[in-house]
Scaffold this motif. Structure first.
Motif, mmCIF file in Angstrom:
data_model
loop_
_atom_site.group_PDB
_atom_site.id
_atom_site.type_symbol
_atom_site.label_atom_id
_atom_site.label_comp_id
_atom_site.label_asym_id
_atom_site.label_seq_id
_atom_site.Cartn_x
_atom_site.Cartn_y
_atom_site.Cartn_z
ATOM 1 N N ALA A 171 0.860 -1.193 0.000
ATOM 2 C CA ALA A 171 0.000 0.000 0.000
ATOM 3 C C ALA A 171 0.889 1.234 0.000
ATOM 4 O O ALA A 171 2.114 1.129 0.135
ATOM 5 N N CYS A 172 0.258 2.384 -0.140
ATOM 6 C CA CYS A 172 0.997 3.657 -0.140
ATOM 7 C C CYS A 172 0.345 4.620 0.850
ATOM 8 O O CYS A 172 -0.866 4.570 1.062
ATOM 9 N N GLY A 173 1.147 5.524 1.373
ATOM 10 C CA GLY A 173 0.638 6.629 2.189
ATOM 11 C C GLY A 173 -0.210 6.152 3.347
ATOM 12 O O GLY A 173 0.142 5.228 4.096
ATOM 13 N N THR A 174 -1.359 6.771 3.475
ATOM 14 C CA THR A 174 -2.278 6.442 4.563
ATOM 15 C C THR A 174 -2.656 4.963 4.558
ATOM 16 O O THR A 174 -2.760 4.328 5.611
ATOM 17 N N ALA A 175 -2.861 4.412 3.371
ATOM 18 C CA ALA A 175 -3.250 2.995 3.280
ATOM 19 C C ALA A 175 -2.143 2.105 3.853
ATOM 20 O O ALA A 175 -2.421 1.077 4.485
ATOM 21 N N ILE A 185 -3.916 -2.664 -0.201
ATOM 22 C CA ILE A 185 -4.905 -1.737 0.378
ATOM 23 C C ILE A 185 -4.892 -0.445 -0.425
ATOM 24 O O ILE A 185 -3.830 0.159 -0.610
ATOM 25 N N SER A 186 -6.056 -0.044 -0.882
ATOM 26 C CA SER A 186 -6.125 1.190 -1.679
ATOM 27 C C SER A 186 -7.540 1.755 -1.638
ATOM 28 O O SER A 186 -8.491 1.044 -1.972
ATOM 29 N N GLN A 187 -7.665 2.978 -1.233
ATOM 30 C CA GLN A 187 -8.974 3.631 -1.247
ATOM 31 C C GLN A 187 -9.495 3.719 -2.675
ATOM 32 O O GLN A 187 -10.608 3.319 -2.968
ATOM 33 N N SER A 188 -8.661 4.255 -3.550
ATOM 34 C CA SER A 188 -9.107 4.532 -4.922
ATOM 35 C C SER A 188 -9.169 3.276 -5.777
ATOM 36 O O SER A 188 -9.921 3.214 -6.743
ATOM 37 N N GLY A 189 -8.319 2.301 -5.443
ATOM 38 C CA GLY A 189 -8.218 1.111 -6.292
ATOM 39 C C GLY A 189 -7.470 1.390 -7.581
ATOM 40 O O GLY A 189 -7.460 0.561 -8.500
ATOM 41 N N GLU A 190 -6.858 2.559 -7.682
ATOM 42 C CA GLU A 190 -6.185 2.934 -8.926
ATOM 43 C C GLU A 190 -4.733 3.328 -8.709
ATOM 44 O O GLU A 190 -4.057 3.689 -9.681
ATOM 45 N N THR A 191 -4.249 3.338 -7.490
ATOM 46 C CA THR A 191 -2.883 3.791 -7.225
ATOM 47 C C THR A 191 -1.901 2.917 -8.014
ATOM 48 O O THR A 191 -1.848 1.699 -7.823
ATOM 49 N N MET A 192 -1.148 3.563 -8.880
ATOM 50 C CA MET A 192 -0.327 2.797 -9.824
ATOM 51 C C MET A 192 0.742 1.963 -9.115
ATOM 52 O O MET A 192 0.993 0.804 -9.483
ATOM 53 N N ALA A 233 -11.917 14.642 -0.390
ATOM 54 C CA ALA A 233 -10.759 15.416 0.094
ATOM 55 C C ALA A 233 -9.494 14.609 -0.193
ATOM 56 O O ALA A 233 -9.481 13.381 -0.044
ATOM 57 N N VAL A 234 -8.455 15.308 -0.594
ATOM 58 C CA VAL A 234 -7.211 14.612 -0.940
ATOM 59 C C VAL A 234 -6.651 13.860 0.271
ATOM 60 O O VAL A 234 -6.153 12.744 0.162
ATOM 61 N N ALA A 235 -6.762 14.466 1.438
ATOM 62 C CA ALA A 235 -6.252 13.804 2.645
ATOM 63 C C ALA A 235 -7.226 12.714 3.088
ATOM 64 O O ALA A 235 -8.395 12.981 3.333
ATOM 65 N N SER A 236 -6.733 11.510 3.185
ATOM 66 C CA SER A 236 -7.588 10.375 3.568
ATOM 67 C C SER A 236 -7.953 10.441 5.038
ATOM 68 O O SER A 236 -7.085 10.667 5.886
ATOM 69 N N THR A 237 -9.203 10.218 5.345
ATOM 70 C CA THR A 237 -9.643 10.175 6.743
ATOM 71 C C THR A 237 -10.474 8.913 6.966
ATOM 72 O O THR A 237 -9.997 7.930 7.527
ATOM 73 N N LEU A 297 1.797 12.615 8.591
ATOM 74 C CA LEU A 297 1.483 12.717 7.157
ATOM 75 C C LEU A 297 0.364 13.741 6.920
ATOM 76 O O LEU A 297 0.454 14.580 6.015
ATOM 77 N N LYS A 298 -0.668 13.682 7.745
ATOM 78 C CA LYS A 298 -1.787 14.631 7.584
ATOM 79 C C LYS A 298 -1.286 16.065 7.700
ATOM 80 O O LYS A 298 -1.666 16.934 6.941
ATOM 81 N N LEU A 299 -0.409 16.281 8.669
ATOM 82 C CA LEU A 299 0.064 17.648 8.899
ATOM 83 C C LEU A 299 0.942 18.132 7.742
ATOM 84 O O LEU A 299 0.840 19.280 7.300
ATOM 85 N N LYS A 300 1.801 17.236 7.249
ATOM 86 C CA LYS A 300 2.663 17.624 6.116
ATOM 87 C C LYS A 300 1.813 17.995 4.915
ATOM 88 O O LYS A 300 2.013 19.031 4.295
ATOM 89 N N GLU A 301 0.867 17.108 4.571
ATOM 90 C CA GLU A 301 0.157 17.330 3.314
ATOM 91 C C GLU A 301 -0.822 18.495 3.393
ATOM 92 O O GLU A 301 -1.083 19.134 2.374
ATOM 93 N N LEU A 302 -1.313 18.811 4.584
ATOM 94 C CA LEU A 302 -2.311 19.877 4.684
ATOM 95 C C LEU A 302 -1.727 21.201 5.150
ATOM 96 O O LEU A 302 -2.100 22.256 4.654
HETATM 97 O O1 M6R Z 1 -6.089 5.453 -3.125
HETATM 98 P P1 M6R Z 1 -5.009 4.909 -2.243
HETATM 99 O O2 M6R Z 1 -5.517 4.497 -0.896
HETATM 100 O O3 M6R Z 1 -4.232 3.793 -2.894
HETATM 101 O O4 M6R Z 1 -4.016 6.111 -2.009
HETATM 102 C C1 M6R Z 1 -2.801 5.919 -1.339
HETATM 103 C C2 M6R Z 1 -2.164 7.229 -0.970
HETATM 104 O O5 M6R Z 1 -1.886 7.982 -2.119
HETATM 105 C C3 M6R Z 1 -3.071 8.068 -0.043
HETATM 106 O O6 M6R Z 1 -3.400 7.363 1.115
HETATM 107 C C4 M6R Z 1 -2.356 9.383 0.360
HETATM 108 O O7 M6R Z 1 -1.254 9.096 1.146
HETATM 109 C C5 M6R Z 1 -3.335 10.313 1.081
HETATM 110 N N1 M6R Z 1 -3.410 11.561 0.378
HETATM 111 C C6 M6R Z 1 -2.927 10.647 2.456
HETATM 112 O O8 M6R Z 1 -3.856 11.451 3.092
#
Ligand code: M6R
Length: 616
Positions: free
Chosen positions: A303-307, A350-357, A401-405, A488-493
Motif C-alpha cells: 500500500a501507499c501513504g495512509t493505506a 490496500i487502496s482507497q481509490s483502487g487505482e494507485t499505480m 478530500a485529498v487527505a484520507s480520513t 502525514l496529515k500535517l505535512k500534506e495539509l
Molecule cells: O487510493 P489509495 O488508498 O491507494 O491512495 C494511497 C495514498 O496515495 C493516499 O493514502 C495518500 O497518502 C493520502 N493523500 C494521504 O492522506
C-alpha cells in the motif's frame, strides 16, 4: 491524477462535462479544459489553475451549444501547469481533440518521429503526440476514430486513459484505457465516460467497468467495447450504491470536515452484514478458497501513504490473531526489490481509490510470482479489486478530500475482518473469541462519534501551534502507525515539517530534533493494556520534556497519570488496545485540518497533490 469526463446525449454537453469536472477536481487541479463539437467543428477552451479559472473563461468566451463533449482536470506530469499544457490537445488539422490521464512512456520517441515528419508540437506534454498520431491514422482507418484509436493505442507504452472526439463523427466519443481508470455511465438516450463514477452519478447509477486494453465507442444510444485487436470485449456492469449527495459537502465547509464527521457511519457500513446466520464471520467478496487460506504461511501488505499506515496497524492485530507473519511494504518499493512471495503468500493490496499505480504494479508483480492476492478497496469498479483474486470493500462512500480520513479507519476495519476470517478458517481463535472482537468492532461507530463530540479543544491547540516550525508525533505499538499518520496529515495539509516516530527510537537519533518549544504529540497507550508500554511512554515524554518539548497527549479517559507529564491532554474513549487507532487518529485529523485552515491553505486540494496517484 487527472480527471476525465466525456458525454454524448441530449443535454448540453458543456454543463454535464463541467459538473463532472467539479466532482473530479480532487484528482488534479493544475489546469482544466473542455472540447465540444458544434456545427461540424471542434471548439476548445482551457486554462491553467483550478476549474474556476476555466469557468471564468467560459463566461468571457462562451462555447456554442453542443451535445458531444469531453473535459479534463490536470495533475501535471510532463510540462508545467500552463494554459499551453492544459488538455484537450488538438491535432494540427484541428480535427482531433484528446484528453489523457497517465503517462505515455515512449512519448519522446513518438514526438521525434512526428517532428521528423514535419509536425509542430505546441506543448511540452506527452498527450499531444496522441492527437497528432490519431490525426495521421484517421485516413488509413477509413476516417473512423475507433479504428484510428486502436491503431494508435497499439503503439503507446505506459499508462493511459484517452478520450478523443472528431467533428467528422460528431456524435461519438472514443475512449481507451490501459492501467488508468475509465468507467462508463449508462443513461437513456445519453452515455458518459469518466475516470470515476462521481462524475456522472447525478445522471445515472448504472455503470460498466472496462477492462485492460479496451476501447469504447460512445454514442447517445450505444456503448460498444472492443479490445486493442478489435475483438468484442467483456465488460462488467455494476450499480453505484451511493447517490450524488454523497459526493457533496452536505452543509460542511470542507469535504475533509464532512468525511471526518462521516467516520462513525463509514465504520458501521464497513462492518454491516459480516456475521452470517450461523454466527460466523462471512466476507461475501472473499473469493479465495478456505484451503488456500489455510495454506498461507506469510501475509504481505502492499500500500501507499495512509493505506500503508492502515496496513501497519493491521500487522499488530493479524499477527496476534492468526500467528501468521505479516510484512507491510510500501508498494513503490515492493516490486523493485525481488520480494520473496509464492503460492503460500497472501498479498493484501490496500487502496482507497483502487487505482494507485504503485499498488497496482506491486499487485501484478505478486500475482506473477504466484501469490494469492486480496484487495481492500473503497471504489467499486476500480482496477485493483478487479485484478486481485479476492476483495473486501470498505463501503466508506466517496472520499473526495485529498487527505484520507474515513478511508484510513475503514481500511483498518477491513484488514481486521480479513485477519479474523483467517483466524476462523485456520482455527487459531475460537468462535466466541471472534464474536467478542466483532462486538468490540461494532462498538466503534459509537466510540468514534464520542471522539467527534469532544474534539473541539483540539482546534484551539492546533491554532496555538500553527506557527511552530515543526511538530513531532510519537507512539508505540499500534500508536506508532497512528503517529506516522498524524505527521502525514500535517505535512500534506499544513505544509509544515512533521515526523512520526516509534517512541522507543527517539533516543537513537530523533531526540536531537527536540529544542525549546517543539510540540510533540504523544499517542498514549492505555494503562490498562500493557502497563509497561504506558510506563515507557511516560519515560519518553520525560526525555523530550527535559529538552524543552511541549507535550500534547492523546490519552484515554481515566488515564490520570498522564496529566502531570503533559501540557495539553486530548481525551479519547476507553477502547481495547487494538481498537485504539480508530479513536486516537480522529483528533489528529482535526488537528491537521484546523492548522491548515488557520494558515489559510486549501484543505481539500493541498498543493502539489492529487487524490489518486495513477503514475508510478
Ligand atoms: O487510493 P489509495 O488508498 O491507494 O491512495 C494511497 C495514498 O496515495 C493516499 O493514502 C495518500 O497518502 C493520502 N493523500 C494521504 O492522506
Amino acid at each position: 491524477m487527472c480527471g476525465i469526463v466525456g458525454y454524448v446525449g441530449e443535454k448540453q454537453a458543456l454543463e454535464v462535462v463541467v459538473s463532472g469536472l467539479r466532482r473530479l477536481e480532487y484528482r488534479g487541479y493544475d489546469s482544466a479544459g473542455v472540447a465540444v463539437i458544434a456545427d461540424g467543428r471542434l471548439e476548445v477552451r482551457k486554462k491553467a489553475g483550478k476549474l474556476v479559472n476555466l469557468e471564468t473563461l467560459l463566461g468571457e468566451d462562451p462555447l456554442p451549444q453542443s451535445t458531444t463533449g469531453i473535459g479534463h482536470t490536470r495533475w501535471a506530469t510532463h510540462g508545467g501547469p500552463t494554459d499551453r499544457n492544459a488538455h484537450p490537445h488538438v491535432s494540427e488539422d484541428q480535427q482531433v481533440a484528446v484528453i489523457h490521464n497517465g503517462i505515455i512512456e515512449n512519448f519522446a520517441e513518438l514526438r521525434d518521429e512526428l517532428q521528423a515528419a514535419g509536425v509542430h508540437l505546441s506543448s511540452e506534454t506527452d498527450t499531444e503526440v496522441v492527437a497528432h498520431l490519431l490525426s495521421k491514422a484517421i485516413p488509413a482507418a477509413g476516417f473512423d476514430l475507433v479504428e484510428a484509436m486502436r491503431a494508435v493505442c497499439r503503439r503507446l507504452e505506459g499508462a493511459f486513459t484517452l478520450l478523443a472526439v472528431d467533428p467528422r463523427q460528431p456524435d461519438l466519443v472514443v475512449g481507451a484505457r490501459r492501467n488508468s481508470p475509465l468507467v462508463v455511465g449508462l443513461g437513456k438516450g445519453e452515455n458518459f465516460l469518466a475516470s470515476d463514477v462521481a462524475a456522472f452519478v447525478e445522471y445515472t447509477r448504472d455503470a460498466l467497468e472496462l477492462g485492460q486494453d479496451q476501447i469504447v465507442a460512445l454514442t447517445s444510444g450505444e456503448v460498444v467495447v472492443i479490445d486493442f485487436d478489435g475483438n468484442p470485449a467483456e465488460v462488467r456492469p455494476f450499480t453505484i450504491d451511493w447517490d450524488a449527495s454523497a459526493a457533496e459537502k452536505g452543509g460542511h465547509d470542507l469535504f475533509m470536515l464532512k468525511e471526518i464527521a462521516e467516520q462513525p457511519k463509514a465504520v458501521a457500513d464497513s462492518l454491516r452484514g459480516r456475521i452470517g446466520q450461523d454466527g460466523h464471520l462471512q466476507l461475501d467478496e472473499m473469493r479465495l478458497a478456505d484451503a488456500d487460506l489455510r495454506a498461507v504461511s506469510k501475509v504481505v501488505v502492499i500500500a501507499c501513504g495512509t493505506a500503508a499506515h492502515a496496513g501497519m496497524v493491521a500487522k499488530y492485530a493479524v499477527e496476534h490473531w492468526t500467528r501468521i507473519p505479516v510484512e507491510v511494504e510500501l508498494a513503490s518499493e515492493f516490486r523493485y526489490r525481488d520480494p520473496i512471495v509464492g503460492p503460500d503468500t497472501l498479498v493484501i493490496a490496500i487502496s482507497q481509490s483502487g487505482e494507485t499505480m504503485d499498488t497496482l504494479m506491486a499487485l501484478r508483480h505478486a500475482k506473477a510470482q504466484g501469490a494469492r492476492t486480496l484487495a481492500i478497496c473503497n471504489t467499486v469498479g476500480s482496477t485493483i479489486p478487479r485484478e486481485a483474486d479476492a476483495v473486501v470493500y470498505t463501503y466508506a462512500g466517496p472520499e473526495i478530500a485529498v487527505a484520507s480520513t474515513k478511508a484510513f479507519l475503514t481500511q483498518i476495519i477491513a484488514s481486521y475482518l480479513v485477519g479474523l476470517y483467517l483466524a476462523q478458517v485456520r482455527g487459531t481463535m475460537f468462535a466466541d473469541e471472534i464474536r467478542a472482537i466483532m462486538d468490540d468492532l461494532n462498538d466503534m461507530p459509537q466510540k468514534v462519534d464520542l471522539v467527534l463530540d469532544t474534539v473541539e479543544p483540539v482546534r484551539a491547540i492546533a491554532r496555538e501551534f500553527a506557527n511552530a516550525p515543526s511538530v513531532l508525533f510519537i507512539g508505540r505499538h499500534v500508536g506508532f502507525p497512528v503517529a506516522l499518520e498524524g505527521a502525514l496529515k500535517l505535512k500534506e495539509l499544513a505544509y509544515m515539517h512533521a515526523e512520526g516516530f516509534a517512541a522507543g527510537e527517539l533516543k537513537h537519533g530523533p531526540i536531537a530534533l527536540i529544542e525549546d518549544g517543539v510540540p510533540v504529540v504523544v499517542i498514549m497507550p492505555s494503562p490498562r493494556g500493557r502497563a509497561v508500554l504506558h510506563d515507557k511512554m511516560i519515560s519518553a515524554i520525560q526525555e523530550v520534556r527535559a529538552r524543552g518539548a511541549v507535550i500534547i497527549a492523546i490519552a484515554e479517559e481515566g488515564d490520570e497519570k498522564i496529566v502531570a507529564f503533559s501540557d495539553h491532554v486530548i481525551r479519547v474513549p476507553i477502547v481495547p488496545t487494538l481498537m485504539q487507532p480508530l479513536v486516537s487518529t480522529v483528533p489528529l485529523q482535526v488537528f491537521a485540518c484546523e492548522m491548515a485552515t488557520a494558515k489559510g491553505h486549501d484543505v481539500d486540494q493541498p498543493r502539489n497533490l492529487a487524490k489518486s496517484v495513477t503514475v508510478e
